[in-house]
Structures are given as structure tokens and as C-alpha cells.
Design a protein around this motif. Structure first.
Motif, PDB file in Angstrom:
ATOM      1  N   SER A 141      82.542  46.511  28.749  1.00  0.00           N
ATOM      2  CA  SER A 141      81.716  45.270  29.506  1.00  0.00           C
ATOM      3  C   SER A 141      81.072  45.584  30.501  1.00  0.00           C
ATOM      4  CB  SER A 141      82.551  44.265  29.818  1.00  0.00           C
ATOM      5  OG  SER A 141      83.777  44.841  30.899  1.00  0.00           O
ATOM      6  N   PHE A 142      80.250  44.736  31.149  1.00  0.00           N
ATOM      7  CA  PHE A 142      79.314  45.229  32.313  1.00  0.00           C
ATOM      8  C   PHE A 142      80.221  44.860  33.446  1.00  0.00           C
ATOM      9  CE2 PHE A 142      75.727  43.880  29.699  1.00  0.00           C
ATOM     10  CZ  PHE A 142      74.927  44.963  29.568  1.00  0.00           C
ATOM     11  N   PRO A 143      80.183  45.689  34.486  1.00  0.00           N
ATOM     12  CA  PRO A 143      79.109  46.611  34.907  1.00  0.00           C
ATOM     13  C   PRO A 143      80.110  47.993  34.591  1.00  0.00           C
ATOM     14  CG  PRO A 143      80.256  45.962  36.834  1.00  0.00           C
ATOM     15  CD  PRO A 143      80.507  45.023  35.687  1.00  0.00           C
ATOM     16  N   VAL A 156      72.786  66.253  39.147  1.00  0.00           N
ATOM     17  CA  VAL A 156      73.585  65.030  38.485  1.00  0.00           C
ATOM     18  C   VAL A 156      72.918  63.790  38.521  1.00  0.00           C
ATOM     19  CG1 VAL A 156      75.884  63.985  38.154  1.00  0.00           C
ATOM     20  CG2 VAL A 156      75.731  66.376  38.862  1.00  0.00           C
ATOM     21  N   GLU A 157      72.928  63.191  37.196  1.00  0.00           N
ATOM     22  CA  GLU A 157      72.508  61.784  37.133  1.00  0.00           C
ATOM     23  C   GLU A 157      73.530  60.832  37.232  1.00  0.00           C
ATOM     24  OE1 GLU A 157      69.215  58.824  34.958  1.00  0.00           O
ATOM     25  OE2 GLU A 157      70.055  60.833  34.099  1.00  0.00           O
ATOM     26  N   VAL A 158      73.483  59.832  38.077  1.00  0.00           N
ATOM     27  CA  VAL A 158      74.484  58.720  37.930  1.00  0.00           C
ATOM     28  C   VAL A 158      73.857  57.485  37.620  1.00  0.00           C
ATOM     29  CG1 VAL A 158      76.304  57.593  39.008  1.00  0.00           C
ATOM     30  CG2 VAL A 158      75.793  59.870  39.741  1.00  0.00           C
ATOM     31  N   VAL A 159      74.156  56.758  36.657  1.00  0.00           N
ATOM     32  CA  VAL A 159      73.281  55.638  35.928  1.00  0.00           C
ATOM     33  C   VAL A 159      74.390  54.483  36.158  1.00  0.00           C
ATOM     34  CG1 VAL A 159      72.375  54.548  34.052  1.00  0.00           C
ATOM     35  CG2 VAL A 159      72.213  56.954  34.490  1.00  0.00           C
ATOM     36  N   VAL A 160      73.979  53.387  36.941  1.00  0.00           N
ATOM     37  CA  VAL A 160      74.653  52.152  36.963  1.00  0.00           C
ATOM     38  C   VAL A 160      74.377  51.214  36.119  1.00  0.00           C
ATOM     39  CG1 VAL A 160      75.424  50.173  38.558  1.00  0.00           C
ATOM     40  CG2 VAL A 160      75.304  52.611  39.493  1.00  0.00           C
ATOM     41  N   VAL A 161      75.068  50.534  35.273  1.00  0.00           N
ATOM     42  CA  VAL A 161      74.672  49.568  34.057  1.00  0.00           C
ATOM     43  C   VAL A 161      75.177  47.969  34.327  1.00  0.00           C
ATOM     44  CG1 VAL A 161      74.231  49.021  31.853  1.00  0.00           C
ATOM     45  CG2 VAL A 161      74.303  51.315  32.791  1.00  0.00           C
ATOM     46  N   SER A 162      74.360  47.206  34.578  1.00  0.00           N
ATOM     47  CA  SER A 162      74.837  45.868  34.800  1.00  0.00           C
ATOM     48  C   SER A 162      74.239  44.885  34.174  1.00  0.00           C
ATOM     49  CB  SER A 162      75.016  45.536  36.436  1.00  0.00           C
ATOM     50  OG  SER A 162      75.399  44.278  36.685  1.00  0.00           O
ATOM     51  N   ASP A 163      74.747  43.628  33.997  1.00  0.00           N
ATOM     52  CA  ASP A 163      73.754  42.545  33.693  1.00  0.00           C
ATOM     53  C   ASP A 163      73.153  41.683  34.668  1.00  0.00           C
ATOM     54  OD1 ASP A 163      76.311  41.470  34.191  1.00  0.00           O
ATOM     55  OD2 ASP A 163      76.529  40.364  32.393  1.00  0.00           O
ATOM     56  N   ASN A 164      73.491  41.917  36.026  1.00  0.00           N
ATOM     57  CA  ASN A 164      73.089  41.382  36.902  1.00  0.00           C
ATOM     58  C   ASN A 164      72.496  42.260  37.980  1.00  0.00           C
ATOM     59  OD1 ASN A 164      73.588  40.632  40.189  1.00  0.00           O
ATOM     60  ND2 ASN A 164      74.108  38.653  39.108  1.00  0.00           N
ATOM     61  N   TYR A 165      71.025  42.080  38.388  1.00  0.00           N
ATOM     62  CA  TYR A 165      70.413  42.649  39.209  1.00  0.00           C
ATOM     63  C   TYR A 165      71.005  43.203  40.642  1.00  0.00           C
ATOM     64  CZ  TYR A 165      66.727  45.045  41.954  1.00  0.00           C
ATOM     65  OH  TYR A 165      65.954  45.760  42.838  1.00  0.00           O
ATOM     66  N   LEU A 166      71.466  42.186  41.381  1.00  0.00           N
ATOM     67  CA  LEU A 166      72.000  42.494  42.630  1.00  0.00           C
ATOM     68  C   LEU A 166      73.366  43.298  42.422  1.00  0.00           C
ATOM     69  CD1 LEU A 166      71.617  42.023  45.684  1.00  0.00           C
ATOM     70  CD2 LEU A 166      72.833  39.798  45.321  1.00  0.00           C
ATOM     71  N   ASN A 167      74.130  42.865  41.541  1.00  0.00           N
ATOM     72  CA  ASN A 167      75.243  43.598  41.388  1.00  0.00           C
ATOM     73  C   ASN A 167      75.076  45.170  41.188  1.00  0.00           C
ATOM     74  OD1 ASN A 167      78.265  43.863  41.221  1.00  0.00           O
ATOM     75  ND2 ASN A 167      78.093  43.635  38.915  1.00  0.00           N
TER      76      ASN A 167
END
Length: 128
Positions: A37-39, A65-76
Motif C-alpha cells: 500500500s501507499f506510501p 544511490v537513488e531513493v524513490v518515494v511513491v505515494s497516492d498523494n502529492y503533498l505526502n
């Protein structure tokens, strides 16, 4: 040596109480393996450049190193990316095979793919 940079990244990310509150324990190397689930956060080593002396002795490495943040909410996604930055930037660490002596954020980008907000941060780690 610093091929194990993921140990440093995970240690620093997992020690952040605020980041833990934002993503629980959903911090993964390379992939989530299963649906989640997000995020969540994914990190991966992009490159490793060894540094040698004229005598061909390795003095350390520079690791991206690449760190990717994934979310269904932009501000989050932005808030989590800021916490990732606080957790990794200028942080040092000592491990069995190497020491992280410097870390810097060198780039950041964002994207929106299939109803998902993505924040991508690239860090440069100097090791010896």
C-alpha cells in the motif's frame, strides 16, 4: 567495500522516527517484491566509481544511490522526500567493510505515473 551501501541507506532511513511514522516499515531495496500500500520508499545503487592512487591502491569509492518515494498523494510524497533527505544528507556511518565519510543530495525530480506521485532523490556517498 561500498557495494554494501544499501546497509547504510537502510540504517539511516529506518532510524528516523518521523519517516517510520509516514511509511511504517515500507522501505525496500530495489523492489517491493509483492504489492504494497501507499506510501513506500525504494532505494537502489545506481553506480559505484572506485578511486585509486597512482600506485593502483583503492582509496575509496563514490557511490550514487537513488531513493524513490511513491505515494497516492502529492503533498505526502513531498513530505516523505524531505524526511528521506534529512535522514541521509550529511550522515556518516561505519560498517564492517567500509566507512561513509560524506553524503550529499545531488539531484531531485518528480513525476506522476498511473495515478501515482513519484519523488526521486539521488545521493552521492563518499566511502573509504
Amino acid at each position: 567495500m561500498s557495494i554494501s551501501i544499501g546497509a547504510h541507506v537502510y540504517e539511516k532511513l529506518s532510524k528516523s522516527p518521523k519517516l517510520a511514522k509516514l511509511v511504517d516499515d515500507k522501505m525496500y531495496p530495489l523492489s517491493t517484491k509483492t504489492e504494497t500500500s501507499f506510501p513506500f520508499v525504494i532505494y537502489k545503487r545506481d553506480s559505484l566509481t572506485p578511486e585509486y592512487t597512482k600506485d593502483r591502491y583503492a582509496t575509496g569509492d563514490t557511490v550514487l544511490v537513488e531513493v524513490v518515494v511513491v505515494s497516492d498523494n502529492y503533498l505526502n510524497s513531498v513530505i516523505i522526500a524531505e524526511e528521506v533527505r534529512k535522514s541521509l544528507e550529511n550522515k556518516r556511518g561505519s560498517y564492517d567493510n567500509f566507512d561513509v565519510i560524506d553524503s550529499k543530495l545531488i539531484s531531485a525530480s518528480e513525476d506522476f505515473i498511473e495515478d501515482t506521485f513519484i519523488q526521486s532523490l539521488v545521493f552521492s556517498f563518499k566511502t573509504e
